[in-house]
Design a protein around this motif. Structure first.
Motif, PDB file in Angstrom:
ATOM      1  N   HIS A 176       0.829  -1.205   0.000  1.00 27.28           N
ATOM      2  CA  HIS A 176       0.000   0.000   0.000  1.00 27.28           C
ATOM      3  C   HIS A 176       0.865   1.257   0.000  1.00 27.28           C
ATOM      4  CE1 HIS A 176      -3.466   2.375   2.080  1.00 27.28           C
ATOM      5  NE2 HIS A 176      -3.379   2.646   0.805  1.00 27.28           N
ATOM      6  N   ARG A 177       1.863   1.300   0.886  1.00 27.52           N
ATOM      7  CA  ARG A 177       2.733   2.477   1.017  1.00 27.52           C
ATOM      8  C   ARG A 177       3.592   2.709  -0.224  1.00 27.52           C
ATOM      9  NH1 ARG A 177       3.531   4.644   6.377  1.00 27.52           N
ATOM     10  NH2 ARG A 177       1.779   3.845   7.557  1.00 27.52           N
ATOM     11  N   ALA A 178       3.855   1.640  -0.975  1.00 27.50           N
ATOM     12  CA  ALA A 178       4.653   1.797  -2.194  1.00 27.50           C
ATOM     13  C   ALA A 178       3.837   2.461  -3.304  1.00 27.50           C
ATOM     14  CB  ALA A 178       5.166   0.439  -2.655  1.00 27.50           C
ATOM     15  N   HIS A 179       2.508   2.432  -3.168  1.00 29.62           N
ATOM     16  CA  HIS A 179       1.659   2.950  -4.250  1.00 29.62           C
ATOM     17  C   HIS A 179       0.810   4.148  -3.866  1.00 29.62           C
ATOM     18  CE1 HIS A 179       2.726  -1.004  -5.819  1.00 29.62           C
ATOM     19  NE2 HIS A 179       2.552  -0.453  -6.997  1.00 29.62           N
ATOM     20  N   PHE A 180       0.563   4.324  -2.576  1.00 32.57           N
ATOM     21  CA  PHE A 180      -0.384   5.366  -2.157  1.00 32.57           C
ATOM     22  C   PHE A 180       0.100   6.082  -0.910  1.00 32.57           C
ATOM     23  CE2 PHE A 180      -3.190   2.310  -4.367  1.00 32.57           C
ATOM     24  CZ  PHE A 180      -3.915   3.164  -5.186  1.00 32.57           C
ATOM     25  N   ASP A 181      -0.470   7.259  -0.700  1.00 26.70           N
ATOM     26  CA  ASP A 181      -0.364   7.953   0.588  1.00 26.70           C
ATOM     27  C   ASP A 181      -1.138   7.097   1.603  1.00 26.70           C
ATOM     28  OD1 ASP A 181      -1.011   9.526   2.804  1.00 26.70           O
ATOM     29  OD2 ASP A 181      -1.255  11.357   1.624  1.00 26.70           O
ATOM     30  N   ALA A 182      -0.445   6.644   2.633  1.00 26.55           N
ATOM     31  CA  ALA A 182      -1.048   5.661   3.556  1.00 26.55           C
ATOM     32  C   ALA A 182      -2.201   6.233   4.380  1.00 26.55           C
ATOM     33  CB  ALA A 182       0.019   5.113   4.497  1.00 26.55           C
ATOM     34  N   ASN A 183      -2.325   7.568   4.430  1.00 25.06           N
ATOM     35  CA  ASN A 183      -3.341   8.165   5.306  1.00 25.06           C
ATOM     36  C   ASN A 183      -4.441   8.905   4.546  1.00 25.06           C
ATOM     37  OD1 ASN A 183      -1.991   7.297   7.742  1.00 25.06           O
ATOM     38  ND2 ASN A 183      -0.406   8.763   7.154  1.00 25.06           N
ATOM     39  N   ALA A 184      -4.503   8.662   3.256  1.00 26.60           N
ATOM     40  CA  ALA A 184      -5.528   9.312   2.432  1.00 26.60           C
ATOM     41  C   ALA A 184      -6.568   8.279   2.004  1.00 26.60           C
ATOM     42  CB  ALA A 184      -4.890   9.951   1.207  1.00 26.60           C
ATOM     43  N   VAL A 185      -7.821   8.667   2.096  1.00 24.63           N
ATOM     44  CA  VAL A 185      -8.922   7.760   1.749  1.00 24.63           C
ATOM     45  C   VAL A 185      -9.848   8.471   0.763  1.00 24.63           C
ATOM     46  CG1 VAL A 185     -10.915   6.491   2.678  1.00 24.63           C
ATOM     47  CG2 VAL A 185      -8.801   6.608   4.003  1.00 24.63           C
ATOM     48  N   GLN A 186     -10.121   7.807  -0.343  1.00 26.81           N
ATOM     49  CA  GLN A 186     -11.019   8.372  -1.353  1.00 26.81           C
ATOM     50  C   GLN A 186     -12.472   8.226  -0.865  1.00 26.81           C
ATOM     51  OE1 GLN A 186     -13.244   6.633  -3.685  1.00 26.81           O
ATOM     52  NE2 GLN A 186     -13.765   8.656  -4.512  1.00 26.81           N
ATOM     53  N   LEU A 187     -13.258   9.295  -1.042  1.00 28.96           N
ATOM     54  CA  LEU A 187     -14.634   9.310  -0.522  1.00 28.96           C
ATOM     55  C   LEU A 187     -15.647   9.360  -1.671  1.00 28.96           C
ATOM     56  CD1 LEU A 187     -14.122  12.047   2.262  1.00 28.96           C
ATOM     57  CD2 LEU A 187     -13.895   9.566   2.518  1.00 28.96           C
ATOM     58  N   SER A 188     -16.457   8.307  -1.772  1.00 28.75           N
ATOM     59  CA  SER A 188     -17.509   8.245  -2.790  1.00 28.75           C
ATOM     60  C   SER A 188     -18.859   8.242  -2.089  1.00 28.75           C
ATOM     61  CB  SER A 188     -17.418   6.932  -3.580  1.00 28.75           C
ATOM     62  OG  SER A 188     -16.310   6.911  -4.439  1.00 28.75           O
ATOM     63  N   THR A 189     -19.785   9.030  -2.594  1.00 28.74           N
ATOM     64  CA  THR A 189     -21.144   9.008  -2.023  1.00 28.74           C
ATOM     65  C   THR A 189     -22.101   8.354  -3.003  1.00 28.74           C
ATOM     66  OG1 THR A 189     -20.759  10.903  -0.598  1.00 28.74           O
ATOM     67  CG2 THR A 189     -23.045  10.473  -1.198  1.00 28.74           C
ATOM     68  N   LEU A 190     -22.968   7.495  -2.440  1.00 26.50           N
ATOM     69  CA  LEU A 190     -23.927   6.736  -3.240  1.00 26.50           C
ATOM     70  C   LEU A 190     -25.302   7.391  -3.222  1.00 26.50           C
ATOM     71  CD1 LEU A 190     -23.424   3.040  -2.020  1.00 26.50           C
ATOM     72  CD2 LEU A 190     -23.281   3.790  -4.400  1.00 26.50           C
ATOM     73  N   LEU A 191     -26.012   7.238  -4.321  1.00 23.33           N
ATOM     74  CA  LEU A 191     -27.435   7.598  -4.346  1.00 23.33           C
ATOM     75  C   LEU A 191     -28.171   6.555  -5.183  1.00 23.33           C
ATOM     76  CD1 LEU A 191     -29.735   9.698  -3.735  1.00 23.33           C
ATOM     77  CD2 LEU A 191     -29.227  10.678  -5.987  1.00 23.33           C
TER      78      LEU A 191
ATOM     79  N   PHE B  90      -8.255  -0.495   7.010  1.00 21.64           N
ATOM     80  CA  PHE B  90      -7.377   0.562   6.472  1.00 21.64           C
ATOM     81  C   PHE B  90      -5.914   0.122   6.551  1.00 21.64           C
ATOM     82  CE2 PHE B  90     -11.059   3.387   7.823  1.00 21.64           C
ATOM     83  CZ  PHE B  90     -11.497   3.615   6.531  1.00 21.64           C
ATOM     84  N   LEU B  91      -5.567  -0.546   7.645  1.00 19.81           N
ATOM     85  CA  LEU B  91      -4.193  -1.068   7.782  1.00 19.81           C
ATOM     86  C   LEU B  91      -3.908  -2.125   6.700  1.00 19.81           C
ATOM     87  CD1 LEU B  91      -1.758  -0.772   9.732  1.00 19.81           C
ATOM     88  CD2 LEU B  91      -2.671  -2.725  11.000  1.00 19.81           C
ATOM     89  N   ALA B  92      -4.940  -2.856   6.323  1.00 20.18           N
ATOM     90  CA  ALA B  92      -4.801  -3.897   5.300  1.00 20.18           C
ATOM     91  C   ALA B  92      -4.770  -3.312   3.887  1.00 20.18           C
ATOM     92  CB  ALA B  92      -5.950  -4.893   5.430  1.00 20.18           C
ATOM     93  N   GLY B  93      -4.922  -1.982   3.790  1.00 25.87           N
ATOM     94  CA  GLY B  93      -4.767  -1.359   2.481  1.00 25.87           C
ATOM     95  C   GLY B  93      -6.032  -0.826   1.842  1.00 25.87           C
ATOM     96  N   ALA B  94      -7.147  -0.852   2.572  1.00 24.67           N
ATOM     97  CA  ALA B  94      -8.347  -0.202   2.020  1.00 24.67           C
ATOM     98  C   ALA B  94      -8.075   1.294   1.965  1.00 24.67           C
ATOM     99  CB  ALA B  94      -9.561  -0.494   2.893  1.00 24.67           C
ATOM    100  N   ASN B  95      -8.414   1.928   0.842  1.00 20.54           N
ATOM    101  CA  ASN B  95      -8.182   3.377   0.750  1.00 20.54           C
ATOM    102  C   ASN B  95      -9.315   4.097   0.036  1.00 20.54           C
ATOM    103  OD1 ASN B  95      -7.511   2.400  -1.756  1.00 20.54           O
ATOM    104  ND2 ASN B  95      -5.706   3.689  -2.021  1.00 20.54           N
TER     105      ASN B  95
END
Ligand code: SAM
Ligand code: DTB
Ligand code: SF4
Length: 327
Positions: A35-50, A281-286
């Motif tokens: 995860h850290r090799a590919h992404f900012d470890a503390n950033a999470v993309q936010l999608s809203t559903l409708l 999140f620790l397992a790499g969900a972002n």
């Protein structure tokens, strides 16, 4: 957006099963390292559903509240007006979401309905949000119309491994799903494709699902992993709970096998609670679905996510709004 490799990936079932079988700490360490090799470890993309078209679906997906074949008490509604959708999208943007996902309970869109969805995509895009729709199976030409309107992502899940698919859904096939995914790819739309666990499937089936996702070429840009939300009246309402740690393992294996994809911790967050979400999140969900409601069932509200993000030092990815974006 990360560059996704065009190099053919070829995971084997044995390799994916071996990841699932690792000691938990080893698995999470490997996933976090990737995860850290590919992404900012503390950033999470936010999608809203409708849910833009709720209930009355012809399909028989065993987990779904919206199938006309299950007596879930859900009121069938008609397609929302464009103005209502735009209003919800603006509210999602104001709360800090960067992507707005519109879902319809259809086997697939009729041409007359697609016109209205095209208008929604155009107007939501004009708000400065990324757009996503999930409308079921597409017919030739429909993906191109959506692309032309500015659609960024099409969500269409493989849901479960091919060998288990027929035990959960009989009104369409796993091959139908692959066909729509190919049309989406060919139209130049980003692919959002994941699955659902907790259906009573074996670990081998979970490994098979991740294998099928990881071996899509190119890999999906977005991979939602849903934990079954048990809806009264559906055939799976009484299914035994999947061990939450097995859910965390599934996220970790998705992260390792699809290193540059956004892995979304999707349905089931409310039921999983804060500690299990932190492990995800620790397992790499972002990425998460953000907002009080999924399509028809509940999700942690914005305030609850604000608190969780503050506790974990997470922030919304690229958001210009406030709330989760502000931390
Ligand atoms: N009708 C379209 C389709 O099937 O692709 C779009 C909507 S469908 C509700 C989108 C996804 O939501 C499904 O593929 C499944 O993975 C997920 N889903 C549906 N019901 C769920 C439930 N009760 N718990 C968890 N995930 C669910
Ligand atoms: C996905 O993988 N999960 C979302 C979205 N794509 C469309 C839907 C989750 C639905 C959960 C049950 C409900 O609210 O009806
Ligand atoms: Fe219909 Fe999609 Fe629900 Fe299946 S998952 S019943 S296709 S809305």
């Amino acid at each position: 957006m990360n560059d996704l490799t065009q190099v053919p990936v070829a995971w084997s079932l044995a390799q994916v099963e071996a990841l699932f079988a690792l000691p938990f700490n080893d698995l999470l360490f490997q996933a976090q390292t990737v995860h850290r090799a590919h992404f900012d470890a503390n950033a999470v993309q936010l999608s809203t559903l409708l849910s833009i078209k709720t209930g009355g679906c012809s399909e028989d997906c065993g987990y779904c509240s919206q199938s006309a074949r299950h007596d879930t008490g859900l009121e069938r509604e008609k397609l929302l007006d464009v103005a209502e959708v735009v209003q919800a999208a603006q509210a999602a943007k104001d709360a800090g979401a960067t992507r707005f996902c519109m879902g319809a309970a259809w086997r697939g869109p009729k041409d007359k309905d697609l016109g209205a969805v095209v208008d929604m995509v155009r107007e939501v895009k004009a708000l400065g949000l990324e757009t996503c729709v999930t409308l079921g199976m597409l017919k030739p030409g429909q993906a191109e119309q959506l692309k032309e309107a500015g659609l960024d992502y099409y969500n269409h899940n493989l849901d479960t491994a091919s060998e288990f698919y027929g035990q959960v859904i009989t009104t369409h096939t796993h091959a139908d799903r692959l066909d729509t995914l190919a049309q989406v790819r060919d139209a130049g739309i980003h692919v959002c494709c994941g699955g659902i666990v907790g259906l009573g499937e074996s670990r081998r089936v979970r490994a098979g699902l991740i294998l099928e996702l990881a071996n899509l070429n190119p890999q999906p840009e977005s991979v939602p992993i849903n934990m079954l939300v048990k809806v009264p009246g559906t055939p799976l309402a009484a299914e035994t709970d999947l061990d939450p740690l097995e859910f965390v393992r599934t996220i970790a294996v998705a992260r390792i096998t699809m290193p540059a994809s956004h892995v979304r911790l999707s349905a089931g967050r409310r039921e999983l609670g804060e500690a299990v979400q932190a492990l995800c999140f620790l397992a790499g969900a972002n990425s998460i679905f953000y907002g009080d409601k999924l399509l028809t069932t509940g999700n942690p509200d914005v305030e609850a996510d604000e608190i969780l993000f503050a506790k974990l030092g997470l922030r919304g990815e690229g958001a210009q709004g406030r709330r989760c974006a502000g931390h």
